[in-house]
Scaffold this active site. Structure first.
Site, PDB file in Angstrom:
ATOM      1  N   HIS A 190       0.800  -1.227   0.000  1.00 23.94           N
ATOM      2  CA  HIS A 190       0.000   0.000   0.000  1.00 23.94           C
ATOM      3  C   HIS A 190       0.834   1.278   0.000  1.00 23.94           C
ATOM      4  O   HIS A 190       0.382   2.311  -0.475  1.00 23.94           O
ATOM      5  CB  HIS A 190      -1.043  -0.029   1.112  1.00 23.94           C
ATOM      6  CG  HIS A 190      -2.204  -0.865   0.714  1.00 23.94           C
ATOM      7  ND1 HIS A 190      -2.302  -2.182   1.050  1.00 23.94           N
ATOM      8  CD2 HIS A 190      -3.251  -0.595  -0.095  1.00 23.94           C
ATOM      9  CE1 HIS A 190      -3.394  -2.689   0.498  1.00 23.94           C
ATOM     10  NE2 HIS A 190      -3.993  -1.744  -0.201  1.00 23.94           N
ATOM     11  N   ARG A 297     -10.321   4.217  -1.387  1.00 27.16           N
ATOM     12  CA  ARG A 297      -9.915   3.342  -0.270  1.00 27.16           C
ATOM     13  C   ARG A 297     -10.162   4.096   1.037  1.00 27.16           C
ATOM     14  O   ARG A 297      -9.290   4.819   1.512  1.00 27.16           O
ATOM     15  CB  ARG A 297      -8.432   2.998  -0.382  1.00 27.16           C
ATOM     16  CG  ARG A 297      -8.059   2.031  -1.496  1.00 27.16           C
ATOM     17  CD  ARG A 297      -6.573   1.674  -1.403  1.00 27.16           C
ATOM     18  NE  ARG A 297      -6.221   0.551  -2.226  1.00 27.16           N
ATOM     19  CZ  ARG A 297      -5.786   0.640  -3.488  1.00 27.16           C
ATOM     20  NH1 ARG A 297      -5.655   1.803  -4.062  1.00 27.16           N
ATOM     21  NH2 ARG A 297      -5.468  -0.448  -4.155  1.00 27.16           N
ATOM     22  N   ARG A 333     -15.392   2.319  -1.403  1.00 27.40           N
ATOM     23  CA  ARG A 333     -15.260   0.989  -0.802  1.00 27.40           C
ATOM     24  C   ARG A 333     -15.332   1.105   0.712  1.00 27.40           C
ATOM     25  O   ARG A 333     -14.696   1.979   1.302  1.00 27.40           O
ATOM     26  CB  ARG A 333     -13.906   0.394  -1.205  1.00 27.40           C
ATOM     27  CG  ARG A 333     -13.638  -0.921  -0.515  1.00 27.40           C
ATOM     28  CD  ARG A 333     -12.384  -1.540  -1.035  1.00 27.40           C
ATOM     29  NE  ARG A 333     -11.191  -0.987  -0.430  1.00 27.40           N
ATOM     30  CZ  ARG A 333      -9.957  -1.387  -0.744  1.00 27.40           C
ATOM     31  NH1 ARG A 333      -9.774  -2.325  -1.641  1.00 27.40           N
ATOM     32  NH2 ARG A 333      -8.915  -0.852  -0.146  1.00 27.40           N
ATOM     33  N   ASN A 455      -4.882  -6.928  -7.151  1.00 23.12           N
ATOM     34  CA  ASN A 455      -3.742  -6.947  -6.219  1.00 23.12           C
ATOM     35  C   ASN A 455      -3.880  -8.143  -5.292  1.00 23.12           C
ATOM     36  O   ASN A 455      -2.912  -8.859  -5.026  1.00 23.12           O
ATOM     37  CB  ASN A 455      -3.704  -5.670  -5.377  1.00 23.12           C
ATOM     38  CG  ASN A 455      -3.634  -4.429  -6.241  1.00 23.12           C
ATOM     39  OD1 ASN A 455      -3.253  -4.511  -7.393  1.00 23.12           O
ATOM     40  ND2 ASN A 455      -4.026  -3.296  -5.686  1.00 23.12           N
ATOM     41  N   ARG A 466       1.703 -10.568  -1.653  1.00 23.79           N
ATOM     42  CA  ARG A 466       1.983  -9.383  -2.470  1.00 23.79           C
ATOM     43  C   ARG A 466       3.048  -8.473  -1.861  1.00 23.79           C
ATOM     44  O   ARG A 466       3.569  -7.586  -2.515  1.00 23.79           O
ATOM     45  CB  ARG A 466       0.681  -8.596  -2.720  1.00 23.79           C
ATOM     46  CG  ARG A 466       0.080  -8.014  -1.470  1.00 23.79           C
ATOM     47  CD  ARG A 466      -1.367  -7.566  -1.680  1.00 23.79           C
ATOM     48  NE  ARG A 466      -1.503  -6.156  -1.954  1.00 23.79           N
ATOM     49  CZ  ARG A 466      -2.679  -5.511  -1.977  1.00 23.79           C
ATOM     50  NH1 ARG A 466      -3.814  -6.173  -1.765  1.00 23.79           N
ATOM     51  NH2 ARG A 466      -2.735  -4.235  -2.223  1.00 23.79           N
ATOM     52  N   CYS A 503     -10.037  -2.454 -10.274  1.00 26.30           N
ATOM     53  CA  CYS A 503      -9.367  -1.373  -9.545  1.00 26.30           C
ATOM     54  C   CYS A 503      -8.034  -1.816  -8.986  1.00 26.30           C
ATOM     55  O   CYS A 503      -7.390  -1.088  -8.244  1.00 26.30           O
ATOM     56  CB  CYS A 503     -10.274  -0.820  -8.454  1.00 26.30           C
ATOM     57  SG  CYS A 503     -10.832  -2.072  -7.302  1.00 26.30           S
TER      58      CYS A 503
HETATM   59  C1  PEP Z   1      -7.006  -5.066  -4.844  1.00 31.56           C
HETATM   60  O1  PEP Z   1      -6.872  -5.979  -4.029  1.00 31.56           O
HETATM   61  O2  PEP Z   1      -6.749  -5.185  -6.055  1.00 31.56           O
HETATM   62  C2  PEP Z   1      -7.465  -3.744  -4.405  1.00 31.56           C
HETATM   63  C3  PEP Z   1      -7.739  -2.798  -5.279  1.00 31.56           C
HETATM   64  O3  PEP Z   1      -7.568  -3.521  -3.074  1.00 31.56           O
HETATM   65  P1  PEP Z   1      -6.312  -3.235  -2.117  1.00 31.56           P
HETATM   66  O4  PEP Z   1      -5.100  -2.997  -2.982  1.00 31.56           O
HETATM   67  O5  PEP Z   1      -6.654  -2.042  -1.295  1.00 31.56           O
HETATM   68  O6  PEP Z   1      -6.214  -4.500  -1.321  1.00 31.56           O
HETATM   69 MG    MG Z   2      -7.678  -5.809  -2.070  1.00 29.19          MG
END
Ligand code: PEP
Ligand code: MG
Length: 575
Positions: A190, A297, A333, A455, A466, A503
């Site tokens: 993030h 977010r 969200r 993601n 990730r 997204c």
């Molecule tokens: C995702 O998981 O692709 C997403 C957009 O949410 P985040 O990156 O906040 O987990």
């Molecule tokens: Mg996510």
């Protein structure tokens, strides 16, 4: 001799500046019995004096550079350190209990904080936050560790840190932070995502930047290539200064597309939206030509503070985003905390696998008071724009139904108490868990839209964290397994007449864009800075032609094959 360090490209752009080393302070307080109270009190007084000197200097600098209002924050901190009630209580505790200064200060501060936090008065609750901040500063001196307050930066720097938490990142002052580099983290951590939305060049996952660079050393961050140069030569500085100018030129060229619609070469319209983390990001989204907000977010509203935002505070933030976007769609969200995102004031259990644990909708369905407060704020704000509410991390249909039922309950409760609530908002889910991707046909009957969170979807499909640079090789957006899941979701949505967006970071990736177009994606939501390059790329692509490639691509065996195919067959002639 300059030194070159390679990491993961987190946010494009070139930054040249002095390193600001950010040490993560180890603030663990141990209680130790002492023998000499007088010398312990002396140690406490010395730490107090240093903290006061710091604050005086910061207040003065901030006053000239940012203004009185900001400087007052630090003056309020000084008042806390001068408060005899606090200082004398600490000294008494040292003498009476023969305990060390760290422990005495910590206990007394906690007692004061507890007292202020219980008061039904915003002003007093803010004093609790002041005490917490100031205590940390004094404790840092007592413990001999560095203390960093992002808001106190007053010169241009490049932040160098082992890691930056999302809340550290949220507090970075864009005016002074020209770039950042970290030891750990991946492209979809993030802090990397935040860097992109703040348009701060960044390289993460270098493994050793904190030991390789010393404070105040000149360095260059090349976010295009994921390279950092420490102590560059004059030629290197000149070379990267030219690259900075080229970036600016390219940006100016793309800026001509700001007010254009996103239309493919065969006249097909797709929507390019922005991912944002706060109302402050809306200006950047619009300046980059966003046709909507595809992901707000909201958890970032909860960070960098000492308590949950109230319903009113949230309402104001959502309303601000909706109003600024006018008629354009805004997907908000609900809270996605957990995983790599934490709140200092929310007690969360230590978990072995936080990304598989208690996060997002799971936490919200359990801690319903938090969820309901947010939903009420959203329902009230909905009248001010084109709102779409989205639930994150949905794994099962029951979760969606329960979340939606709670939303309905809150809606009726508000209406019954005479509050005007919008009726035209859509309710959708993120598809980021493979189970939901497989069951998309079932979900499609009940939701208004899908937004694919690649993601997370990629990390769960490939079982590759990730955040972990050691398994980054498995984090493969173009793997046919991932692409087949995407096709399933998009087809299932369309079959029920529902729009499907994305997204996750993949939506703005130039290699993925042609594939996603061919798969029929309706909305691409990305970091604001990726929008104009994507608009340009899409204008050169034909959707019909991309559709023809899809079967070939989905039959490929590896991610490398897919990537090579797209790069050699599709991405030529400037596409
Ligand atoms: C995702 O998981 O692709 C997403 C957009 O949410 P985040 O990156 O906040 O987990
Ligand atoms: Mg996510």
């Amino acid at each position: 001799m300059s030194q070159k360090i390679v990491g993961v490209k987190a946010s494009v752009g070139i930054a040249i500046g002095k390193a600001f080393l950010l040490a993560a302070p180890d603030m663990q307080i141990k209680t130790v019995a002492i023998e000499d109270a007088a010398s312990e009190i002396h140690r406490f007084e010395a730490a107090l004096a240093r903290a006061k000197a710091d604050l005086q200097e910061i207040a003065q600098r901030v006053e000239t550079e940012m203004g009185t209002e900001q400087a007052d924050i630090f003056r309020a901190h000084l008042l806390v350190l001068e408060d005899p009630e606090l200082v004398d209580t600490v000294k008494d505790k040292i003498t009476q209990e023969m305990t060390n200064a760290e422990s005495a200060l910590h206990d007394v501060a906690q007692a004061f904080i507890g007292l202020f936090e219980q008061m039904d008065n915003d002003y007093m609750r803010e004093r609790a936050a002041d005490i917490r901040d100031v205590t940390k500063r004094v404790l840092a001196y007592l413990l001999g560790v560095n203390f960093f307050q992002p808001s106190s930066l007053t010169e241009e720097v490049i932040i160098v840190a082992e890691d930056l938490t999302p809340s550290d990142t949220a507090q970075l002052n864009r005016q002074y932070v020209k770039g950042f580099v970290t030891d750990i983290g991946g492209r979809t951590s993030h802090s990397a995502i935040m860097a992109r939305s703040m348009e701060i060049p960044a390289v993460v996952g270098t493994q050793n930047i904190t030991s390789a660079v010393q404070a105040s050393t000149l360095m260059i961050v090349d976010g295009h290539e994921g390279v950092v140069i420490i102590d560059p030569s004059e030629e290197e500085v000149a070379h990267y200064t030219r690259k900075q100018a080229e970036d600016a030129e390219q940006k100016a060229e793309l800026a001509k597309l700001v007010h254009n619609q996103t239309v493919t070469a065969d006249q097909h319209h797709v929507e390019l939206a922005a991912n944002i983390g706060s109302p402050a990001d809306v200006a950047g989204a619009l300046a980059n030509g966003a046709e909507g907000v595809g992901l707000f977010r909201t958890e970032f509203l909860y960070m960098g503070r000492d308590d949950f935002p109230t319903e009113e505070e949230q309402y104001v933030a959502y309303k601000q985003v909706l109003t600024s976007m006018g008629d354009k769609p805004v997907v908000i969200r609900t809270l996605d905390i957990g995983g790599d995102k934490h709140l200092s004031y929310l007690d969360m259990p230590e978990e072995m696998n936080p990304f598989l644990g208690y996060r997002a909708i799971r936490l919200c369905l359990d801690r319903q008071e938090l969820f309901r407060t947010q939903l009420r704020a959203l329902l009230r704000a909905g009248v001010h724009g084109n709102l779409k509410i989205m639930f994150p991390m949905i794994a099962t249909l029951e979760e969606f139904r329960q979340a939606k039922a709670i939303l309905e309950e809150e809606k009726h409760a508000l209406q019954n108490s005479g509050v005007v609530v919008s009726d035209r908002f859509e309710v959708g889910i993120m598809i980021e868990i493979p189970a939901a991707a497989m069951m998309a046909d079932v979900f499609a009957r009940e939701v208004d839209f899908f937004s694919i969170g690649t993601n997370d979807l990629i990390q769960y499909t490939m079982a590759a964290d990730r955040m972990n640079e050691r398994v980054a090789y498995l984090y493969q957006p173009y793997h046919p397994a991932v692409l087949r899941l995407l096709r399933n979701v998009i087809q299932a949505g369309h079959k029920e007449g529902k729009w499907v967006g994305m997204c996750g970071e993949m939506a703005g990736d130039p290699v993925a864009v042609p594939i996603l177009l061919g798969l029929g994606l309706d909305e691409f939501s990305m970091s604001a800075s990726s929008i104009l390059p994507a608009r340009k790329q899409l204008s050169l692509l034909s959707r019909e032609e991309m559709e023809k490639h899809i079967d070939t691509i989905l039959q490929m065996s590896t991610s490398a094959q897919v990537e090579a195919f797209v790069k050699t067959t599709i991405m030529k002639d400037g596409i």
